[in-house]
Write a protein that holds these residues in place. Structure first.
Motif, mmCIF file in Angstrom:
data_model
loop_
_atom_site.group_PDB
_atom_site.id
_atom_site.type_symbol
_atom_site.label_atom_id
_atom_site.label_comp_id
_atom_site.label_asym_id
_atom_site.label_seq_id
_atom_site.Cartn_x
_atom_site.Cartn_y
_atom_site.Cartn_z
ATOM 1 N N VAL A 175 0.841 -1.202 0.000
ATOM 2 C CA VAL A 175 0.000 0.000 0.000
ATOM 3 C C VAL A 175 0.871 1.244 0.000
ATOM 4 C CG1 VAL A 175 -1.771 1.285 1.249
ATOM 5 C CG2 VAL A 175 -1.890 -1.195 1.137
ATOM 6 N N ARG A 176 1.948 1.216 0.779
ATOM 7 C CA ARG A 176 2.836 2.376 0.823
ATOM 8 C C ARG A 176 3.501 2.618 -0.531
ATOM 9 N NH1 ARG A 176 7.109 1.547 5.029
ATOM 10 N NH2 ARG A 176 8.298 0.598 3.354
ATOM 11 N N ALA A 177 3.864 1.538 -1.215
ATOM 12 C CA ALA A 177 4.477 1.682 -2.543
ATOM 13 C C ALA A 177 3.505 2.331 -3.516
ATOM 14 C CB ALA A 177 4.922 0.318 -3.062
ATOM 15 N N ILE A 178 2.237 1.941 -3.447
ATOM 16 C CA ILE A 178 1.228 2.555 -4.325
ATOM 17 C C ILE A 178 1.082 4.034 -3.984
ATOM 18 C CG2 ILE A 178 -1.203 2.544 -4.990
ATOM 19 C CD1 ILE A 178 -1.223 -0.462 -4.401
ATOM 20 N N GLY A 179 0.996 4.336 -2.704
ATOM 21 C CA GLY A 179 0.867 5.734 -2.292
ATOM 22 C C GLY A 179 2.050 6.572 -2.727
ATOM 23 N N THR A 180 3.260 6.032 -2.569
ATOM 24 C CA THR A 180 4.457 6.770 -2.972
ATOM 25 C C THR A 180 4.462 7.060 -4.468
ATOM 26 O OG1 THR A 180 5.731 5.777 -1.178
ATOM 27 C CG2 THR A 180 6.977 6.710 -3.017
ATOM 28 N N SER A 181 4.080 6.067 -5.293
ATOM 29 C CA SER A 181 4.048 6.265 -6.740
ATOM 30 C C SER A 181 3.034 7.326 -7.138
ATOM 31 C CB SER A 181 3.728 4.946 -7.453
ATOM 32 O OG SER A 181 4.761 4.020 -7.262
ATOM 33 N N SER A 188 0.151 4.574 7.427
ATOM 34 C CA SER A 188 0.678 3.259 7.760
ATOM 35 C C SER A 188 0.822 2.440 6.508
ATOM 36 C CB SER A 188 -0.243 2.547 8.753
ATOM 37 O OG SER A 188 -1.476 2.218 8.131
ATOM 38 N N ASN A 189 1.521 1.304 6.642
ATOM 39 C CA ASN A 189 1.748 0.448 5.483
ATOM 40 C C ASN A 189 0.453 -0.086 4.898
ATOM 41 O OD1 ASN A 189 4.485 0.730 5.565
ATOM 42 N ND2 ASN A 189 4.771 -0.934 7.008
ATOM 43 N N ALA A 190 -0.535 -0.348 5.739
ATOM 44 C CA ALA A 190 -1.753 -1.006 5.279
ATOM 45 C C ALA A 190 -2.937 -0.044 5.223
ATOM 46 C CB ALA A 190 -2.082 -2.175 6.206
ATOM 47 N N ALA A 191 -2.656 1.240 5.031
ATOM 48 C CA ALA A 191 -3.714 2.251 5.081
ATOM 49 C C ALA A 191 -4.489 2.304 3.775
ATOM 50 C CB ALA A 191 -3.110 3.611 5.409
ATOM 51 N N SER A 192 -5.118 1.193 3.389
ATOM 52 C CA SER A 192 -5.860 1.172 2.134
ATOM 53 C C SER A 192 -7.060 2.096 2.192
ATOM 54 C CB SER A 192 -6.299 -0.251 1.795
ATOM 55 O OG SER A 192 -7.178 -0.733 2.793
ATOM 56 N N ALA A 193 -7.710 2.186 3.349
ATOM 57 C CA ALA A 193 -8.875 3.067 3.466
ATOM 58 C C ALA A 193 -8.475 4.518 3.244
ATOM 59 C CB ALA A 193 -9.511 2.899 4.850
ATOM 60 N N ALA A 219 -3.607 -8.429 -4.068
ATOM 61 C CA ALA A 219 -4.993 -8.830 -4.316
ATOM 62 C C ALA A 219 -5.940 -8.095 -3.380
ATOM 63 C CB ALA A 219 -5.136 -10.347 -4.140
ATOM 64 N N TRP A 220 -5.546 -7.995 -2.120
ATOM 65 C CA TRP A 220 -6.416 -7.345 -1.135
ATOM 66 C C TRP A 220 -6.602 -5.863 -1.453
ATOM 67 C CZ3 TRP A 220 -5.601 -3.599 2.726
ATOM 68 C CH2 TRP A 220 -6.655 -3.471 3.657
ATOM 69 N N VAL A 221 -5.497 -5.151 -1.709
ATOM 70 C CA VAL A 221 -5.622 -3.716 -1.952
ATOM 71 C C VAL A 221 -6.265 -3.435 -3.310
ATOM 72 C CG1 VAL A 221 -3.342 -3.350 -3.001
ATOM 73 C CG2 VAL A 221 -4.427 -1.504 -1.756
#
Length: 932
Positions: A175-181, A188-193, A219-221
């Motif tokens: 999740v953090r990698a997606i946010g950074t891009s 947080s690392n799992a802050a998908s919401a 898959a989850w995110v």
């Protein structure tokens, strides 16, 4: 026209039409009748005319000379253009690459045999929103995904983002990698919401590349994004399906290749994309290369044995320039059958691709093999010096390492590019995975990982001083290039086979890059892990000091100004005192002062400012003095001593003007912008609005120039009230938008709440009380939860007044009285003029019976304002008091109060407040003249 080297070649119109049509379908067999129908659509001609024009084309092109081939005659079927085609624009605008907002890799130069695939993928992406490109490694999934991103970018307004998951080793970081891009920093690392909340209303395309090794996390995110963000489109590449809701699979098949029972001539073989790719890559490395009929069967066999996998084919093409086509292909084919004797349970394509890489590895010299597997510890790019330190042995010949790197580049196992004039190298991800396996086979993984971590430390530690003098954009660029290797080294160092000494040293060295890149959550993670590893060995060490200081700063901007922040700052300060490091002590004091300023801890802020001044006097450094003057100014401002605050700001600005600044980046408080903010706010309270506005503009510009999101947000938050006071709705709305966007993008939660409150104030200026009240309430709730009090009372005053305006007098009065009592108990008097003014306004609007109490409150407000030399608030309260007295026919008293307040401000001051005061005064004077 047809030109060669700028000269026009003689070619008739019909012949040129034939050439254009054939070259527009390279590698395809075009029937003679199709060509006749296309070129002579209006007349009937014989096949002989076609042959004549084809012969003319061959002559003009020099077909057959020096081995060059352009047009092949496919017996009984037609003609095929077998030359290489590249599209060139007609002008500079056409050839300029398109720019995209997101970090999308460069557009692939040419997709051999993938044009239909690209079209289908784009259609599926439009229709389904969520497409996974499925296939084995090396089949070209990433290339297709990047090409699709470029082709469809305009439909998303350029909002196409590429997320490289290949360098991740921890699923928790997805999740953090997606946010950074996406340019976001998540809590947080799992802050998908949180991620969904930030992007749910945007139309954008996210490319998730190399999902297979973190498949469950992706898959989850991905499912969360598909369900919660209706305009977000997802394009994933993976070796296995994610198997979640919304996913539409597109299986990427191998390139079409020549069947074993097909014609094996050069022309026939080159009709298939697999062979075209092979020949194209050989040509790119070896110059003018032409496939002959004698070699064509070998190439066809090679393509079949490589299963049409693009990466394997490209690797196979690498040695041709050195060994020739026959030697290369024959040697490869002789090894393939033996190398297939691997794990029987592996799927055939994995066996084949491993065979290709094994063969490449076997062709290397002894030193090339050593270097190849050892440089696999580098993620993304590395330098020649890095290869020497990580891959070489102590006392070994550096020349051997250089020769090995050159050999690996020649064999296409390493990509190379120039960066600031220096060559940088990179292993393809799939090649790197293979090399890492070789590293483990030789039982070198941990030893080389240790060298890699040590090398990263050696790169980071000297950079602190060197980079501190550069503009922030250059520092960010330098740290960005190192980020992947820093992360990889940290993950190994803190892993099962890592090294605590190296881990904590590396964590300390990496704090500055994480802070510079605004990766505050990541900074907290590694800092806390390092603190847990210290033990007694590094107690009271500089290492502990640096990590605690970075942790406190990161926590302050991402979580809240809570006790953890103070504890981290205090621990770092204790160590700085023990170390007798005055410069670092001052750096820490600047951060702790900012914390006290945010929480309105006036006593704490004053003590820190005084302590800092003593340190600055010891160092005698102008930068230190400017910093401490900024602290003293802010402290006096909180105390309500605005003239003194202004004097400290002026003194600090003089220190800045006394010479060049060399050490500004060492502090945790950007004092240049802070001094300008202090001037703007002191002048605002003093009623000198024109000067205040000028400093507010300069403060905003300085904050933006700093390049630091937190500094810019702080500057905006503190100067936007100046624009609101001047009722500049357009400019203040723009700056509130900037504050909101920037704080959201970087998870600077206190500033995001402040932006909400400022927007509420802006709405009140538009007389939109309902929406304004809602935003002010929300902002106060969030700021209270974050222990951030800097603008709380401003929002409280405006909220109370708005509640009174809509008839909720009791609620408004309770809010105001509680705020007054709270501020008095805490010894916080800055906002007393504003609070008593609002109390008076509410009482006056509630009932005529409350007029005496309202008058008393307004008089107290004026008294507080005079005590603080807050002329702006004296004038505001005097206006309200005058209007209250006028309603009671007490004209003379009203005239006296408003005249006294206006006399405190320079003549000719223009603002909505001064205009209102002059209008009231003008009415008095008109009444006096009329009575006379």
């Amino acid at each position: 026209m047809l030109r060669r080297d700028g000269e026009v070649l003689p070619l008739g119109g019909r012949a040129l039409d034939i050439l254009i049509y054939l070259s527009g379908h390279p590698g395809e067999v075009i029937s003679k009748q199709t060509l006749i129908d296309h070129v002579w659509s209006d007349v009937t001609v014989e096949e002989g005319s076609l042959r004549v024009h084809v012969a003319a084309i061959r002559k003009a092109l020099g077909d057959g000379k020096f081995g060059n081939r352009y047009i092949a005659n496919i017996q009984g079927r037609g003609y095929s253009f077998v030359g290489t085609v590249a599209e060139v624009g007609n002008n500079a605008a056409d050839t300029a690459p398109r720019r995209h907002h997101g970090p999308l890799p460069a557009r692939p130069r040419r997709l051999v045999g993938r044009e239909p695939v690209l079209s289908e993928v784009m259609d599926n992406l439009r229709a389904e929103r969520f497409v996974t490109l499925l296939g084995p490694g090396g089949i070209g999934k990433t290339t297709i995904a990047v090409a699709a991103g470029h082709a469809i970018a305009e439909e998303f307004g350029g909002d196409v983002y590429f997320v490289d998951l290949g360098s991740l080793t921890d699923p928790d970081h997805v999740v953090r990698a997606i946010g950074t891009s996406l340019g976001l920093v998540l809590k947080s690392n799992a802050a998908s919401a949180e991620l969904i909340e930030l992007i749910h209303s945007r139309k954008l395309l996210i490319i998730l590349d190399s999902c297979e090794h973190v498949i469950e996390a992706v898959a989850w995110v991905a499912e969360q994004l598909f369900q919660g963000a209706g305009q977000v489109h997802l394009l994933a590449t993976s070796r296995e399906l994610l198997r979640v809701e919304g996913e539409h699979c597109y299986r990427v098949l191998p390139l079409d290749l020549p069947p074993a029972d097909s014609e094996q001539t050069a022309v026939a073989v080159l009709r298939y994309p697999a062979a075209q790719l092979f020949v194209e890559r050989v040509t790119a490395r070896g110059g003018n290369f032409v496939l002959t009929d004698r070699e064509a069967p070998l190439v066809a066999d090679l393509c079949r044995r490589l299963d049409g996998l693009p990466l394997a084919i490209e690797l196979a093409a690498g040695p041709v320039a050195a060994l020739g086509i026959r030697g290369t292909v024959a040697r490869l084919l002789s090894r393939l059958e033996l190398l297939k004797l691997g794990h029987r349970t592996a799927i055939p394509r994995h066996q084949t691709f491993k065979a290709t890489l094994d063969w490449s590895y076997d062709l290397l010299s002894g030193m090339e093999r050593i270097v190849f597997r050892r440089i696999a510890r580098f993620v993304e790019q590395f330098s020649l010096e890095g290869a020497r330190q990580v891959a070489g042995e102590q006392g070994s010949d550096d020349g051997e390492i250089c020769d090995a790197i050159a050999g690996l580049v020649e064999k296409s196992l390493i990509c190379t590019q120039l960066d600031h004039g220096q060559p940088q190298y990179r292993l393809l991800d799939t090649t790197r995975v293979y090399a890492l396996e070789k590293l483990k086979e030789h039982d070198e993984f941990d030893a080389i990982s240790l060298r890699h971590a040590e090398y990263v430390i050696q790169q980071l530690e000297p950079q602190k001083e060197m980079l501190s003098t550069l503009p922030r954009a250059e520092r960010v660029a330098a740290y960005s290039r190192q980020l992947s290797n820093v992360r990889s080294a940290l993950e190994w160092s803190f892993g099962l086979h890592g090294n605590d000494e190296i881990a904590t040293r590396l964590a300390a060295a990496s704090m500055q890059p994480f802070l510079e890149l605004s990766l505050l959550i990541e900074c907290c993670i590694w800092a806390e892990r390092a603190i847990a590893r210290f033990g007694n060995q590094h107690k009271n060490s500089r290492r502990e000091m640096e990590i605690c200081a970075s942790l406190s700063l990161a926590l302050m901007h991402t979580e809240a100004s809570g006790q953890r922040v103070r504890e981290a700052f205090s621990r770092a300060l204790d160590v700085a005192v023990i170390q007798r490091d005055f410069a670092y002590e001052l750096r820490l004091l600047s951060g702790l002062f900012m914390y006290s300023h945010w929480t309105m801890d006036i006593r704490g802020a004053t003590e820190i400012a005084v302590r800092s001044k003593k340190l600055a006097l010891k160092t005698g450094d102008p930068d230190d003095m400017a910093l401490t003057e900024a602290m003293l100014a802010a402290s006096d401002h909180l105390l309500g001593n605005h003239p003194a605050a202004q004097l400290h700001c002026e003194s600090g600005l003089r220190y800045l003007a006394s010479g060049p600044r060399f050490r500004t980046e060492q502090y945790l408080l950007h004092y240049t912008s802070f001094l300008l903010v202090g001037m703007a706010r002191s002048l605002l309270y003093g009623g000198l609005l024109d000067q205040s506005l000028d400093y507010a503009k300069r403060a905003r510009e300085e904050g933006k120039r700093s390049g630091d999101p937190a500094t810019y947000c702080r500057s905006l938050a503190l100067v936007i009230p100046v624009f609101l006071t001047m009722a500049d709705l357009r400019q203040s709305d723009q700056y509130i938008g900037e504050l909101s966007d920037l704080s959201t993008a970087h998870s600077l939660t206190p500033y995001r709440a402040i932006a909400t409150g400022l927007k509420g104030q802006w709405l009140l200026l538009q007389n939109n009380r309902i929406d304004g009240i809602g935003l002010l309430k929300r902002a106060l709730e969030e700021l209270h939860a974050q222990h951030h009090e800097m603008l709380n009372m401003d929002f409280t005053c405006d909220l109370a007044r708005a509640l009174g305006d809509v008839g909720k007098h009791e609620q408004a009065l309770i809010l105001t009285v509680n705020a007054i009592e709270q501020q008095q108990r805490a010894g916080k008097f800055l906002h007393m003029p504003a609070l008593f003014r609002v109390k008076g306004i509410i009482l006056a609007s509630r009932s005529a019976n409350d007029y005496p109490e309202a008058e008393k409150s307004l008089l107290i407000s004026i008294e507080w304002a005079r005590r603080q030399s807050a002329n702006l608030f004296e004038l505001k309260s005097a206006i309200d008091l005058a209007e209250l007295l006028i309603s009671q026919k007490r004209m003379a008293e009203a005239y006296r109060h408003i005249s006294a307040a206006l006399n405190q401000t320079p003549h000719g001051m223009v603002s909505p407040i001064h205009d209102r005061a002059r209008q009231i005064l003008s009415r008095f004077q008109s009444n006096i003249r009329a009575a006379g």
